[in-house]
Design an enzyme around this catalytic site. Sequence first.
Site, short mmCIF file in Angstrom:
data_model
loop_
_atom_site.label_atom_id
_atom_site.label_comp_id
_atom_site.label_asym_id
_atom_site.label_seq_id
_atom_site.Cartn_x
_atom_site.Cartn_y
_atom_site.Cartn_z
N ARG A 88 0.72 -1.03 -0.10
CA ARG A 88 0.14 -0.06 0.03
C ARG A 88 0.91 1.24 -0.13
NH1 ARG A 88 -4.33 1.42 4.69
NH2 ARG A 88 -2.23 1.97 5.72
N ASP A 123 0.64 -2.08 12.25
CA ASP A 123 1.15 -2.56 10.92
C ASP A 123 1.32 -3.98 11.20
OD1 ASP A 123 2.69 -3.22 8.64
OD2 ASP A 123 2.63 -1.27 8.02
N ASP A 147 4.73 -5.16 9.77
CA ASP A 147 5.85 -4.92 10.66
C ASP A 147 5.90 -6.00 11.71
OD1 ASP A 147 6.96 -3.21 8.64
OD2 ASP A 147 5.98 -1.46 9.59
O1 LIG Z 1 -6.95 -2.13 2.95
P1 LIG Z 1 -5.74 -1.58 2.72
O2 LIG Z 1 -5.80 -0.09 2.82
O3 LIG Z 1 -5.19 -1.86 1.13
O4 LIG Z 1 -4.79 -1.94 3.55
C1 LIG Z 1 -4.34 -3.19 4.06
C2 LIG Z 1 -3.10 -3.80 3.42
O5 LIG Z 1 -1.96 -3.09 4.22
C3 LIG Z 1 -1.05 -4.18 4.59
O6 LIG Z 1 -0.01 -4.53 3.62
P2 LIG Z 1 1.12 -3.46 3.36
O7 LIG Z 1 1.02 -2.52 2.54
O8 LIG Z 1 1.40 -2.92 4.75
O9 LIG Z 1 2.08 -4.56 2.89
P3 LIG Z 1 2.95 -5.65 3.79
O10 LIG Z 1 2.21 -6.70 4.00
O11 LIG Z 1 4.08 -5.85 2.86
O12 LIG Z 1 3.57 -5.04 4.93
C4 LIG Z 1 -2.03 -5.25 4.90
O13 LIG Z 1 -1.38 -6.60 5.08
C5 LIG Z 1 -2.84 -5.31 3.50
O14 LIG Z 1 -2.35 -5.80 2.55
O1 LIG Z 2 -4.03 -0.89 10.51
C1 LIG Z 2 -3.48 -1.27 9.35
C2 LIG Z 2 -3.84 -0.91 8.08
C3 LIG Z 2 -3.18 -1.30 6.92
N1 LIG Z 2 -2.31 -2.30 7.09
C4 LIG Z 2 -2.09 -2.80 8.52
O2 LIG Z 2 -0.98 -3.62 8.47
N2 LIG Z 2 -2.57 -2.22 9.47
MG LIG Z 3 2.75 -3.54 6.13
#
Ligand SMILES: O=P(O)(O)OC[C@H]1O[C@H](OP(=O)(O)OP(=O)(O)O)[C@H](O)[C@@H]1O
Ligand SMILES: O=c1cc[nH]c(=O)[nH]1
Ligand SMILES: [Mg+2]
Length: 209
Positions: free
Chosen positions: A102, A200, A203
């Site tokens: 995202r 997150d 993370d």
């Molecule tokens: O509904 P949204 O607003 O799209 O947000 C949710 C997304 O954000 C996070 O991923 P992130 O982009 O942090 O990637 P990651 O899993 O690689 O940390 C989470 O795991 C979802 O995929």
């Molecule tokens: O709260 C949130 C929103 C998006 N992605 C996350 O990991 N946490």
């Molecule tokens: Mg993430």
Amino acid sequence: MVTVVTHPLVQHKLTLMRDERTGVKEFRELAGEVSLLLAYEAMRDLDLAQERLRTPIVEDDFPVLSGKKLALVAILRAGLVMTEAIVDLVPAAKVGHIGLYRDPQTLAPVAYYNKLPADIADRRVFVTDPMLATGGSASAAIRSLKDAGAQGGNITLMCILTAPEGIAVIERDHPDVRIVTAAVDSHLNDHGYIVPGLGDAGDRIYGTK
Ligand SMILES: O=P(O)(O)OC[C@H]1O[C@H](OP(=O)(O)OP(=O)(O)O)[C@H](O)[C@@H]1O
Ligand SMILES: O=c1cc[nH]c(=O)[nH]1
Ligand SMILES: [Mg+2]
């Protein structure tokens, strides 16, 4: 349709995940455990057929899984921890990966990887991502599954935590897809994070902050 798994074990483990004092190892273990419990509910309607076999005592008919084969599809990165737990429960399932992150400014999903089972159109598909926030990532992932031939009625989106905004986006874009989650939280904050949330997920699973 949204199914919230209110089982006390799920709710207790989700509370532990929300706690900011929970470290990486425990968070990852809890995410796997909650995923198994969500899968128990999400797979409740899998088809069964009768198979004849002998127990050490008698011969009789017994239920075995039948119907469409399964696919688990992880939205990277955070969805990986969910598919890795669930595949032990359904080892015959094929596993697909959709890489999306995202954009922190626009909150729009950015695609970087896509590898799906070739016969995805013929499978029941369980998409995993711990977090459904704006819904942009999950909606884009489901779009690419449908583009690959998967039917919306065969797709279940499994998220540990959801926001009402994300649910509304999935219901608008993919009304034929079922959502299974442990909780629907209050709202998103100005940075698109779920409130009260758990932070997150990626993370916290991988210790990258
Ligand atoms: O509904 P949204 O607003 O799209 O947000 C949710 C997304 O954000 C996070 O991923 P992130 O982009 O942090 O990637 P990651 O899993 O690689 O940390 C989470 O795991 C979802 O995929
Ligand atoms: O709260 C949130 C929103 C998006 N992605 C996350 O990991 N946490
Ligand atoms: Mg993430």
